[in-house]
Design a protein around this motif. Sequence first.
Motif, mmCIF file in Angstrom:
data_model
loop_
_atom_site.group_PDB
_atom_site.id
_atom_site.type_symbol
_atom_site.label_atom_id
_atom_site.label_comp_id
_atom_site.label_asym_id
_atom_site.label_seq_id
_atom_site.Cartn_x
_atom_site.Cartn_y
_atom_site.Cartn_z
ATOM 1 N N SER A 80 -46.312 10.978 -6.757
ATOM 2 C CA SER A 80 -46.212 9.681 -6.084
ATOM 3 C C SER A 80 -46.494 9.852 -4.603
ATOM 4 C CB SER A 80 -44.800 9.104 -6.282
ATOM 5 O OG SER A 80 -44.549 8.065 -5.366
ATOM 6 N N CYS A 81 -47.591 9.236 -4.146
ATOM 7 C CA CYS A 81 -47.878 9.154 -2.709
ATOM 8 C C CYS A 81 -48.074 10.541 -2.102
ATOM 9 C CB CYS A 81 -46.777 8.384 -1.986
ATOM 10 S SG CYS A 81 -46.471 6.744 -2.659
ATOM 11 N N HIS A 82 -49.316 10.935 -2.007
ATOM 12 C CA HIS A 82 -49.682 12.311 -1.677
ATOM 13 C C HIS A 82 -49.562 12.607 -0.185
ATOM 14 C CE1 HIS A 82 -53.338 10.285 -0.348
ATOM 15 N NE2 HIS A 82 -53.667 11.390 0.296
ATOM 16 N N GLY A 83 -49.751 13.866 0.158
ATOM 17 C CA GLY A 83 -50.130 14.241 1.505
ATOM 18 C C GLY A 83 -49.076 14.668 2.490
ATOM 19 N N ASN A 84 -47.936 15.254 2.053
ATOM 20 C CA ASN A 84 -46.895 15.635 3.029
ATOM 21 C C ASN A 84 -46.518 14.435 3.899
ATOM 22 O OD1 ASN A 84 -47.381 18.174 2.037
ATOM 23 N ND2 ASN A 84 -47.730 19.151 4.018
ATOM 24 N N GLU A 138 -56.446 20.864 12.915
ATOM 25 C CA GLU A 138 -57.632 20.033 12.749
ATOM 26 C C GLU A 138 -57.696 19.436 11.344
ATOM 27 O OE1 GLU A 138 -58.913 24.316 11.781
ATOM 28 O OE2 GLU A 138 -57.489 23.235 13.086
ATOM 29 N N TYR A 139 -56.868 19.932 10.418
ATOM 30 C CA TYR A 139 -56.862 19.370 9.068
ATOM 31 C C TYR A 139 -56.214 17.988 9.035
ATOM 32 C CZ TYR A 139 -57.621 24.317 8.025
ATOM 33 O OH TYR A 139 -58.099 25.598 7.995
ATOM 34 N N ALA A 140 -55.263 17.750 9.926
ATOM 35 C CA ALA A 140 -54.529 16.488 9.908
ATOM 36 C C ALA A 140 -54.763 15.640 11.154
ATOM 37 C CB ALA A 140 -53.032 16.765 9.758
ATOM 38 N N MET A 141 -55.310 16.226 12.216
ATOM 39 C CA MET A 141 -55.446 15.495 13.476
ATOM 40 C C MET A 141 -56.901 15.389 13.904
ATOM 41 S SD MET A 141 -52.223 16.869 15.751
ATOM 42 C CE MET A 141 -52.794 15.924 17.168
ATOM 43 N N ASP A 142 -57.201 14.283 14.579
ATOM 44 C CA ASP A 142 -58.541 14.150 15.148
ATOM 45 C C ASP A 142 -58.507 14.496 16.634
ATOM 46 O OD1 ASP A 142 -57.615 11.936 16.592
ATOM 47 O OD2 ASP A 142 -58.664 10.458 15.355
ATOM 48 N N ALA A 143 -59.637 14.381 17.275
ATOM 49 C CA ALA A 143 -59.740 14.819 18.664
ATOM 50 C C ALA A 143 -58.889 13.988 19.610
ATOM 51 C CB ALA A 143 -61.208 14.767 19.102
ATOM 52 N N ASP A 144 -58.587 12.722 19.249
ATOM 53 C CA ASP A 144 -57.767 11.855 20.102
ATOM 54 C C ASP A 144 -56.272 12.100 19.947
ATOM 55 O OD1 ASP A 144 -59.966 10.588 21.201
ATOM 56 O OD2 ASP A 144 -59.983 8.979 19.712
ATOM 57 N N GLY A 145 -55.897 12.813 18.899
ATOM 58 C CA GLY A 145 -54.477 13.053 18.667
ATOM 59 C C GLY A 145 -53.897 12.247 17.528
ATOM 60 N N LEU A 146 -54.725 11.455 16.844
ATOM 61 C CA LEU A 146 -54.241 10.735 15.670
ATOM 62 C C LEU A 146 -53.903 11.740 14.578
ATOM 63 C CD1 LEU A 146 -55.665 7.541 14.006
ATOM 64 C CD2 LEU A 146 -55.219 9.565 12.626
ATOM 65 N N MET A 147 -52.661 11.698 14.086
ATOM 66 C CA MET A 147 -52.228 12.570 13.001
ATOM 67 C C MET A 147 -52.204 11.771 11.705
ATOM 68 S SD MET A 147 -48.548 14.467 12.404
ATOM 69 C CE MET A 147 -48.709 15.585 13.814
ATOM 70 N N SER A 148 -53.032 12.142 10.764
ATOM 71 C CA SER A 148 -52.995 11.478 9.473
ATOM 72 C C SER A 148 -51.623 11.705 8.837
ATOM 73 C CB SER A 148 -54.079 12.025 8.549
ATOM 74 O OG SER A 148 -53.926 11.488 7.242
ATOM 75 N N PHE A 149 -51.007 10.610 8.400
ATOM 76 C CA PHE A 149 -49.693 10.811 7.791
ATOM 77 C C PHE A 149 -49.792 11.235 6.327
ATOM 78 C CE2 PHE A 149 -50.420 6.264 7.066
ATOM 79 C CZ PHE A 149 -49.947 6.039 5.780
ATOM 80 N N ARG A 150 -51.025 11.371 5.829
ATOM 81 C CA ARG A 150 -51.257 11.927 4.496
ATOM 82 C C ARG A 150 -52.433 12.906 4.579
ATOM 83 N NH1 ARG A 150 -48.021 9.173 1.146
ATOM 84 N NH2 ARG A 150 -47.699 6.915 1.459
ATOM 85 N N ALA A 154 -55.213 15.614 3.360
ATOM 86 C CA ALA A 154 -56.030 15.770 2.162
ATOM 87 C C ALA A 154 -56.069 17.224 1.719
ATOM 88 C CB ALA A 154 -57.451 15.264 2.425
ATOM 89 N N LEU A 155 -56.345 17.410 0.442
ATOM 90 C CA LEU A 155 -56.599 18.733 -0.116
ATOM 91 C C LEU A 155 -57.905 18.678 -0.892
ATOM 92 C CD1 LEU A 155 -53.101 19.917 -1.478
ATOM 93 C CD2 LEU A 155 -54.422 20.915 0.398
ATOM 94 N N LEU A 165 -57.838 21.611 2.126
ATOM 95 C CA LEU A 165 -57.811 21.452 3.569
ATOM 96 C C LEU A 165 -59.205 21.627 4.159
ATOM 97 C CD1 LEU A 165 -54.563 23.403 4.533
ATOM 98 C CD2 LEU A 165 -54.881 20.919 4.469
ATOM 99 N N ALA A 166 -59.597 20.652 4.949
ATOM 100 C CA ALA A 166 -60.879 20.724 5.659
ATOM 101 C C ALA A 166 -60.828 19.707 6.787
ATOM 102 C CB ALA A 166 -62.056 20.431 4.720
ATOM 103 N N PRO A 167 -61.371 20.038 7.957
ATOM 104 C CA PRO A 167 -61.359 19.084 9.072
ATOM 105 C C PRO A 167 -62.040 17.779 8.695
ATOM 106 C CG PRO A 167 -61.989 21.276 9.824
ATOM 107 C CD PRO A 167 -61.981 21.327 8.328
ATOM 108 N N GLY A 168 -61.426 16.674 9.105
ATOM 109 C CA GLY A 168 -62.055 15.373 8.946
ATOM 110 C C GLY A 168 -61.957 14.757 7.566
ATOM 111 N N THR A 169 -61.176 15.349 6.650
ATOM 112 C CA THR A 169 -61.113 14.813 5.289
ATOM 113 C C THR A 169 -59.864 13.987 5.021
ATOM 114 O OG1 THR A 169 -60.082 16.851 4.473
ATOM 115 C CG2 THR A 169 -62.488 16.706 4.366
ATOM 116 N N SER A 170 -58.868 14.058 5.890
ATOM 117 C CA SER A 170 -57.636 13.307 5.665
ATOM 118 C C SER A 170 -57.835 11.839 6.042
ATOM 119 C CB SER A 170 -56.489 13.898 6.493
ATOM 120 O OG SER A 170 -56.180 15.214 6.076
ATOM 121 N N GLN A 171 -57.039 10.967 5.437
ATOM 122 C CA GLN A 171 -57.145 9.545 5.730
ATOM 123 C C GLN A 171 -56.887 9.300 7.218
ATOM 124 O OE1 GLN A 171 -54.429 7.503 3.128
ATOM 125 N NE2 GLN A 171 -55.482 8.148 1.265
#
Length: 863
Positions: A416-420, A449-461, A463-464, A466-472
Amino acid sequence: MPDGLRHNAPEDYPMHPWPSLKHYSGEHLAKIALPIGGIGTGTVSFCGFGAWRHWEVANRPAKGFTPVGQGRATPFFALYAAKKGAAPVTRLLEGPLPIGEWEGDEGAPMPNAGLPRFRNATFNAAYPLARLELTDADVPLQVAMETFNPLIPGDSDRSGLPVAMVRVRLRNPSRKPVSASVAAALPNFIGTDGFAVKLEEFRGRLEPVGSKAGHNVYQQSRHARGLHMTSNGVDKSTDTWGTLALATTAKRGVTHRTAWSDYGWSDALLDFWDDFSADGKIDPREAVSDSPTASLAVSIEVPPLSDRTVEFVIAWHFPNRLSWGRQPDKEPAIVGNYYTTRFADAWAAADHAAKNWAKLEKDTVAFVQSVAGSDLPGEVREAALFNLSTLRSQTCFRTADGRFFGWEGCFSRQGSCHGNCTHVWNYEHATANLFPDLARSMRETEFSEYAMDADGLMSFRVALPLAPGTSQPFAAADGQMGCLVKLHREWRLSGDATWLRSLWPHAKRALEFAWLPGGWDADQDGVMEGCQHNTMDVEYFGPNPQMASWYLAALRACEEMGRALGETVFAEKCRGLYERGRTWVDANLFNGDYYEHHIRPGKSWDEVRTGLAVGAGAKDVTNPDFQLGAGCLIDQLAGQVNAHFEHLGTLLEPKHESAALRAVLKHNRRSDFSGHFNHMRSYVLGNETAVLMASYPRGQRPARPFPYYTEVMTGFEYYLAIHLLQIGRTRDARKVVRDIRERYDGHKRNPFDEAECGHHYARAMASWGLIPACTGFHYSALTGTLTLNSANKKVRWPWSTGGAWGTLEIKPTRRNTEVVLTVLHGWLALRRINVGKSGQTVPPRTKTLAAGQSHRFKFALNS
């Protein structure tokens, strides 16, 4: 407590080596399903009456799945007993079936229902230890089935074994010897996990499929002998492919079958039962089956007035875990399982458990005893220990590289509801305090870099694989701020400045992200006014206490970390924002009773920074739905709980903090839900007592408030209880916890499965925080300082710092207080100890205690 339910005291089990915290009997056995398995391995559940169900070992949740083998039999243990001079008896090692399982379209619906079983059963538990006691006047032996999986804080490897370890204890109360035998039967269900089904047309029901060309062989080693199960037909690239093992530590009296007879109807079970009932031994049979049933029996003599034991290990090995299961927007990839990299197959895991049984059991019992045998209230010990089962459920896993991940919870057939999920995992306190390597793994994923973009946005989910730029590309305000507070926690517990420095650039950007145009605090006044996605799965618009408390806590945490790393200018900015923010929140959001939300609609979505609105909340930014508004929220100061644990100070006016908690109890607690309207999920019913998510005592309820406001969720209730403990309202806190555990009583609900959005919900592991909140225990590896509450009587408490754990005893006298600190695992370096507000001792030099060592400290108390 109701009949059939009680907390055990240490004196209730003086002759048994295992502690027992809770006793269940009668109708309170019906819902018990205690998960047996390691961290990241999956589990099988041991039920309150002795059945083995919910085989969730093949990389996905599988509630209700119990493998069926030859003769339509499911896994079981059985006893043969022949007292000298009397006819032998054979019994399933289970108690009476719960009444709810007596009726179906063909009678009792569960396989094995018609096998002879014991008349009386009681269940004693102190997670992960379970003991089922069985008695029957027609059986010459008293039986206790003891099962566990090693749980040793500070050692995630030994706590991550894919096994169920089962000991059958036979007691002969008579003066005549009894010849006995214990048998175990396990179908080879490789390829089947309950997810793939086909229609059985005659009865019109769906049945699990997938097993193909199962093959069982007998193996033995120095430490174990038994059956190793493989498949010659299941595709080795699927997530249901793997191996199983059924083994015993017995060296003599072992008989086995690799398969049951290939008879029609259910006569394979008849043949097995006849064979075993004849002499307690099982003779070989030859058969070809996709799911052959492996069987193992151990014969033993039980002398008069004596005990004897037989030990079994059930093991599994399923290497092909998929990336967050099957998601609609991407093809799943194999990310693997860490535990399967440690063992070649299930037999190797079983052999390892058998070889190391004594030490694994001893260390597990020591940990459980430190909690169960303490002077903490029974409901606190129960809530803290029993919810650790979530760490070992399919909610949590470790990929092949050892990284730790978690769903929010488990649905019956998938996660239920992925992504740490950052905003859910904010609330749990078990992982960091018991398995710090796993907690640090989560931080390393979040601040990367797996969860954050260059601006500092941290994806709250995340992706697997792990790869840069793949998380929501969506951020949660409470989740992102909470991760900064948790980073401070992991740094404090480890004292590892090098580790902190490696993550600091990402952490700094994560906070600065709040200050960007269109962001949460774009005007940088210390108050979040922007579009704030949060753990209510919607976006709040405008300043509100829940996000404010997380933000203020993050500012304080970043101030402390920044100063330690020499970032003085940044630290001062954090301090300034914190001071302005706390002043504004107290002056504007506190309504004299509690803190409330001031809704500030936006002018257009163009003004909202990309990534802040997920899409589950308001559609019209100028008139947003799903707001809290004037509601009294159960966790309105959630960030303060973590700030208290981190000794970051009182974020807001203490009098307001205390008043807000009083208001939650006054307005949100209900002692009877018979008349309560709830249009969402029902976790509380009838005359149960609980605390609502929100209430509107002053009216002004939005037409469509945030969706969960009429619900009750245990993770939030635990946070309320922890906060009450932190400000000294112990009686109120205990009542909140007691009400929860009375709902999970084995009769109405499973005591080892607190659900929210799915079974085994991660937020409920907040309950471990009850222990440090009760004891005041706080340790900083940065300064070597240990702090704990004072006591007006002799007490014994457990403690944990992540890398170490043990017990402490406080012995107050008129003139001084003596503290005896014992380390049971790991090591602890101490430079200062504080007891309460008036006792302090500074050893002449750093005192380092290793496992097995104790030290006495004396404090002269000031008047």
